[in-house]
Design an enzyme around this catalytic site. Structure first.
Site, PDB file in Angstrom:
ATOM      1  N   CYS A   2       0.877  -1.172   0.000  1.00  0.00           N
ATOM      2  CA  CYS A   2       0.000   0.000   0.000  1.00  0.00           C
ATOM      3  C   CYS A   2       0.914   1.222   0.000  1.00  0.00           C
ATOM      4  O   CYS A   2       2.125   1.095   0.157  1.00  0.00           O
ATOM      5  CB  CYS A   2      -0.841   0.057   1.268  1.00  0.00           C
ATOM      6  SG  CYS A   2      -1.830  -1.408   1.548  1.00  0.00           S
ATOM      7  N   ARG A  27       1.303   1.401  -5.948  1.00  0.00           N
ATOM      8  CA  ARG A  27       1.442   0.481  -4.819  1.00  0.00           C
ATOM      9  C   ARG A  27       0.098  -0.105  -4.373  1.00  0.00           C
ATOM     10  O   ARG A  27       0.051  -0.976  -3.512  1.00  0.00           O
ATOM     11  CB  ARG A  27       2.069   1.215  -3.621  1.00  0.00           C
ATOM     12  CG  ARG A  27       3.441   1.762  -3.904  1.00  0.00           C
ATOM     13  CD  ARG A  27       3.986   2.484  -2.687  1.00  0.00           C
ATOM     14  NE  ARG A  27       4.174   1.567  -1.583  1.00  0.00           N
ATOM     15  CZ  ARG A  27       5.262   0.841  -1.388  1.00  0.00           C
ATOM     16  NH1 ARG A  27       6.267   0.942  -2.230  1.00  0.00           N
ATOM     17  NH2 ARG A  27       5.360   0.034  -0.352  1.00  0.00           N
ATOM     18  N   TRP A  76      -3.924  -1.566  -1.156  1.00  0.00           N
ATOM     19  CA  TRP A  76      -3.938  -2.799  -1.927  1.00  0.00           C
ATOM     20  C   TRP A  76      -4.322  -3.866  -0.922  1.00  0.00           C
ATOM     21  O   TRP A  76      -3.536  -4.216  -0.043  1.00  0.00           O
ATOM     22  CB  TRP A  76      -2.550  -3.058  -2.522  1.00  0.00           C
ATOM     23  CG  TRP A  76      -2.479  -4.347  -3.275  1.00  0.00           C
ATOM     24  CD1 TRP A  76      -1.976  -5.537  -2.816  1.00  0.00           C
ATOM     25  CD2 TRP A  76      -2.915  -4.573  -4.606  1.00  0.00           C
ATOM     26  NE1 TRP A  76      -2.088  -6.485  -3.803  1.00  0.00           N
ATOM     27  CE2 TRP A  76      -2.654  -5.934  -4.909  1.00  0.00           C
ATOM     28  CE3 TRP A  76      -3.516  -3.781  -5.582  1.00  0.00           C
ATOM     29  CZ2 TRP A  76      -2.970  -6.497  -6.144  1.00  0.00           C
ATOM     30  CZ3 TRP A  76      -3.815  -4.348  -6.816  1.00  0.00           C
ATOM     31  CH2 TRP A  76      -3.541  -5.692  -7.081  1.00  0.00           C
ATOM     32  N   ASN A 102       1.101   0.268   6.077  1.00  0.00           N
ATOM     33  CA  ASN A 102       1.517  -0.532   4.929  1.00  0.00           C
ATOM     34  C   ASN A 102       2.236  -1.742   5.501  1.00  0.00           C
ATOM     35  O   ASN A 102       3.082  -1.596   6.377  1.00  0.00           O
ATOM     36  CB  ASN A 102       2.451   0.302   4.044  1.00  0.00           C
ATOM     37  CG  ASN A 102       3.144  -0.534   2.990  1.00  0.00           C
ATOM     38  OD1 ASN A 102       2.591  -1.527   2.515  1.00  0.00           O
ATOM     39  ND2 ASN A 102       4.351  -0.137   2.639  1.00  0.00           N
ATOM     40  N   GLY A 103       1.896  -2.938   5.005  1.00  0.00           N
ATOM     41  CA  GLY A 103       2.555  -4.151   5.505  1.00  0.00           C
ATOM     42  C   GLY A 103       1.540  -5.195   5.921  1.00  0.00           C
ATOM     43  O   GLY A 103       0.350  -5.057   5.645  1.00  0.00           O
ATOM     44  N   GLU A 485       6.366 -20.383 -20.893  1.00  0.00           N
ATOM     45  CA  GLU A 485       6.328 -19.045 -20.302  1.00  0.00           C
ATOM     46  C   GLU A 485       7.458 -18.165 -20.863  1.00  0.00           C
ATOM     47  O   GLU A 485       7.247 -16.980 -21.155  1.00  0.00           O
ATOM     48  CB  GLU A 485       6.410 -19.142 -18.766  1.00  0.00           C
ATOM     49  CG  GLU A 485       6.448 -17.820 -18.018  1.00  0.00           C
ATOM     50  CD  GLU A 485       5.242 -16.924 -18.241  1.00  0.00           C
ATOM     51  OE1 GLU A 485       4.274 -17.333 -18.891  1.00  0.00           O
ATOM     52  OE2 GLU A 485       5.292 -15.769 -17.781  1.00  0.00           O
ATOM     53  N   LYS A 489       6.832 -14.596 -22.776  1.00  0.00           N
ATOM     54  CA  LYS A 489       7.488 -13.353 -22.339  1.00  0.00           C
ATOM     55  C   LYS A 489       8.187 -12.704 -23.525  1.00  0.00           C
ATOM     56  O   LYS A 489       8.116 -11.502 -23.736  1.00  0.00           O
ATOM     57  CB  LYS A 489       8.528 -13.606 -21.246  1.00  0.00           C
ATOM     58  CG  LYS A 489       8.058 -13.841 -19.849  1.00  0.00           C
ATOM     59  CD  LYS A 489       7.438 -12.672 -19.142  1.00  0.00           C
ATOM     60  CE  LYS A 489       5.987 -12.467 -19.429  1.00  0.00           C
ATOM     61  NZ  LYS A 489       5.002 -13.285 -18.794  1.00  0.00           N
ATOM     62  N   GLU A 492       5.492 -11.426 -26.363  1.00  0.00           N
ATOM     63  CA  GLU A 492       4.551 -10.345 -26.050  1.00  0.00           C
ATOM     64  C   GLU A 492       5.223  -8.979 -25.914  1.00  0.00           C
ATOM     65  O   GLU A 492       4.592  -7.964 -26.197  1.00  0.00           O
ATOM     66  CB  GLU A 492       3.677 -10.661 -24.834  1.00  0.00           C
ATOM     67  CG  GLU A 492       4.345 -10.606 -23.484  1.00  0.00           C
ATOM     68  CD  GLU A 492       3.376 -10.887 -22.335  1.00  0.00           C
ATOM     69  OE1 GLU A 492       2.215 -10.468 -22.384  1.00  0.00           O
ATOM     70  OE2 GLU A 492       3.818 -11.523 -21.361  1.00  0.00           O
ATOM     71  N   HIS A 508       8.704 -34.372 -35.044  1.00  0.00           N
ATOM     72  CA  HIS A 508       7.379 -34.592 -35.642  1.00  0.00           C
ATOM     73  C   HIS A 508       6.924 -33.388 -36.452  1.00  0.00           C
ATOM     74  O   HIS A 508       5.718 -33.216 -36.673  1.00  0.00           O
ATOM     75  CB  HIS A 508       6.370 -34.953 -34.544  1.00  0.00           C
ATOM     76  CG  HIS A 508       6.752 -36.203 -33.823  1.00  0.00           C
ATOM     77  ND1 HIS A 508       6.488 -37.464 -34.324  1.00  0.00           N
ATOM     78  CD2 HIS A 508       7.452 -36.402 -32.681  1.00  0.00           C
ATOM     79  CE1 HIS A 508       6.979 -38.373 -33.501  1.00  0.00           C
ATOM     80  NE2 HIS A 508       7.579 -37.746 -32.491  1.00  0.00           N
ATOM     81  N   LYS A 607      -3.614  -5.199 -19.492  1.00  0.00           N
ATOM     82  CA  LYS A 607      -3.157  -5.912 -18.288  1.00  0.00           C
ATOM     83  C   LYS A 607      -4.183  -6.961 -17.864  1.00  0.00           C
ATOM     84  O   LYS A 607      -3.838  -8.050 -17.454  1.00  0.00           O
ATOM     85  CB  LYS A 607      -2.916  -4.905 -17.156  1.00  0.00           C
ATOM     86  CG  LYS A 607      -2.423  -5.523 -15.863  1.00  0.00           C
ATOM     87  CD  LYS A 607      -1.027  -6.095 -16.008  1.00  0.00           C
ATOM     88  CE  LYS A 607      -0.578  -6.843 -14.777  1.00  0.00           C
ATOM     89  NZ  LYS A 607       0.501  -7.806 -15.092  1.00  0.00           N
TER      90      LYS A 607
END
Ligand code: M6R
Length: 612
Positions: A2, A27, A76, A102-103, A485, A489, A492, A508, A607
């Site tokens: 946060c 954040r 957050w 925050n935390g 993956e 990466k 994209e 094949h 996103k």
């Protein structure tokens, strides 16, 4: 994660707090609030759900709230869904103490129960309200000394925190305390600021103090005094910030993606620590009992994009380690293919945003068929988190770059923990192996950090391939899943066409695509498949491929076969994806940078894909 801000001085606080929060929205952005004090008058608290602009509208850009002293927060959610009720600042019952935080307070449940026994009543689901009431409790018990109350609370709290606190009896003062969560104090003549991060105050000052772990600061107009946990005054040096504003928002990194790549040790550590307590796994926060895990007849993992790749990895891990059958589906396919699901099955939906339309639809489809669902989700209170029967939260914090990195790593971590617990309750691993797996898991954050140290070599290598047209990733077993993956990466963000193949499939069809100079990235973390992989690499090399080999330290013989080798620390074979993905993320990143592309916002992508 946060964002917190604070201001005390001769100007109006609210507009400064809002301006600071706007720089900290990266954040967290599910709710926001400010608390402002005008001299001896009562503290005013204004909060709102949603982005900061809702709060700005509610307060007329801060002009409607008068006073020279205040604290603010952009949230957050970690404990309790995003709502006005759970938004900060939080106040003790009679508003003697008001704070932003925050935390994560790990023992908040235990403290809450103790405070409830003493008559405290809670209005929110947050760990922050518990901290506020704990300070209030010590404040009232020990002669109304703010410093003493904060120090006592700090001794009692386990976890991480940056707190900015106001006491009703001390109108011209703000207190700050910190442990393991970032916080700085800025000063410019009579203006004094608190912030989670530099960008929030750069407009007003470049002179900051770094408040250390387990330290307390007392802010008054134009002055700051620092104390250690024993309430002894300590001296601090002012530091001058030299960053420009934009660089500061990204913590000194050029792009959010790079910042998030570097946040992976923390994202993985936080996620593991939320599921592993005192050396054993606890899934009680997710509401998953051992009896429930024992009964599962089949696991169906459903997700999109990188989250789907996590699913592919977990299929290998769960089937091998826990011997539970696992199917993995792309959500967009699952929702329309009339899947057959066993009634004792478990559908696991993996999603960073918790809002991906296909994943949400797949979740609803599973629920309609009466099958239990579990969400592995990063955004607290998101649709998938709310609708799934059970939720495991990944603690990656907000991810800004479109290309996911830290959320992917946190999803893997959460999935591994689930696999180990499944294996244990179903008797597939003994106590000794269980402890060994947990120890291996807890070492992952440091191994990821170590892998990041080698980034310059990847940068150099990527610079040679910025004109590549096609790149192939090959691997077997778990290494195939990592390749999927790595390939996503790369394509994209660098717009280079790339594909991942199970190495055994090359013959094949795909091998006809190999020609002189084509880059093939071979992934070889699985020792029992190493020799077979080397044979596959020799085959593509003899057709002209340029080879990069990604393997673990010790496999130096690979240099006889490949043109460029990258080594990552050894882990349990099950968890190798977590370290091996790091060079591949870096590879995609550096290729994109070397082509001068918009790394954080690649063309045509969003996103969170909330439409079909
Ligand atoms: O929010 P979600 O995890 O549900 O998103 C799934 C995909 O859209 C996401 O992983 C996407 O593939 C990323 N851009 C990959 O970097």
């Amino acid at each position: 994660m946060c964002g917190i801000v604070g201001y005390i001085g001769q100007q109006q606080a609210a507009p400064i707090l809002l301006q600071g929060l706007s720089k900290l929205e990266y954040r967290g952005y599910d709710s926001a609030g400010i608390s402002v004090r005008n001299g001896e008058e009562e503290t005013v608290i204004v909060k709102s759900k949603g982005r900061l602009k809702v709060l700005a509208e509610k307060t007329n850009d801060g002009l409607a709230v008068k006073g020279n002293c205040g604290i603010g927060h952009t949230r957050w959610a970690t404990h309790g869904e995003p709502s006005e009720q759970n938004a900060h600042p939080h106040a003790s019952e009679d508003s003697s103490v008001v704070a932003v935080h925050n935390g994560i307070i790990e023992n908040y449940q235990e403290i809450k129960e103790k405070l409830e026994k003493k008559g405290y009543v809670f209005y929110s689901e947050t760990d922050t309200e518990v901290a506020v009431n704990l300070i209030d409790y010590y404040y009232k018990k020990h002669d109304g000394d703010p410093l003493d109350a904060i120090a006592k609370a700090m001794m009692r709290i386990r976890g991480s925190y940056a707190l900015a606190i106001m006491f009703r009896d001390y109108p011209g003062e703000i207190f700050a305390a910190r442990k393991d969560s970032p916080m700085i104090i800025g000063i410019n003549n009579s203006d004094v600021f608190i912030a989670s991060d530099v960008p929030a105050i750069l407009k007003y000052t470049r002179n900051v103090y770094y408040i250390g772990n387990m330290e307390i600061a007392r802010l008054t107009c134009g002055n700051v005094t620092f104390y250690n946990i024993d309430k002894e005054e300590i001296e601090k040096e002012l530091t001058e910030i030299k960053w420009d504003e934009e660089a500061a928002e990204k913590g000194g990194f050029e792009h959010y993606m790079m910042k998030e790549i570097h946040e992976q040790p923390k994202a993985v550590r936080d996620t593991l620590n939320s599921m592993i307590k005192n050396g054993s796994i606890s899934l009680s926060d997710a509401g998953l009992s051992d009896e429930e895990l024992e009964k599962i007849s089949h696991i169906y993992i459903v997700a999109c994009g990188s989250a789907y790749h996590v699913g592919v990895t977990l299929q290998y891990v769960i089937e091998d380690m826990a011997r539970v059958p696992v199917s993995v589906d792309l959500a967009s396919e699952f929702r329309y293919r009339q899947p057959i699901m066993e009634k004792d099955g478990l559908v696991i939906i993996i999603s960073q945003s918790g809002e991906t339309a296909d994943s949400l639809a797949a979740l609803r489809e599973a629920k309609e068929k009466g099958v239990k669902t579990l969400g592995i989700v990063n955004v607290v209170g998101s649709s998938i988190a709310r609708e799934a029967d059970r939720v495991i939260y990944t603690l990656a914090g907000p991810e800004i770059a479109v290309a996911t990195t830290k959320a992917y790593s946190a999803q893997l971590a959460a999935g591994y923990v689930l696999a180990v617990q499944l294996a244990k309750v179903r008797g597939k691993i003994n106590e000794e192996k269980y402890t060994e797996m947990i120890e291996e898991l807890l070492m992952l954050p440091d191994k990821i950090a170590k892998t990041l140290e080698d980034k310059e070599r990847i940068q150099w290598f990527a610079s040679k391939f910025s004109n590549a047209k096609d790149v192939f990733f090959v691997g077997r077993g778990l290494d195939y899943a990592i390749g999927l993956e790595g390939s996503l990466k790369m394509k994209e963000i660098s717009y280079i066409h790339s594909e991942a193949y199970a190495a055994g499939e090359l013959k094949h069809g795909t091998i006809s695509l190999i020609e002189d100079g084509i880059l093939v990235i071979g992934i070889l973390t699985q020792q029992e498949l190493y020799e077979k992989m080397i044979s596959n690499l020799v085959e593509v090399k003899s057709r002209g491929a340029y080879l990069m080999g990604l393997t673990v330290y010790g496999n130096y013989g690979i240099e006889d076969t490949v043109d460029f080798s990258v080594y990552v620390p050894k882990t349990s074979k099950y968890f190798a994806s977590s370290v091996a993905i790091i060079p591949l993320q870096l590879m995609g990143y550096y290729l994109s940078v070397s082509k001068g592309l918009d790394v954080d916002k690649p063309r045509n992508l969003a996103k969170s894909v909330t439409v079909e």
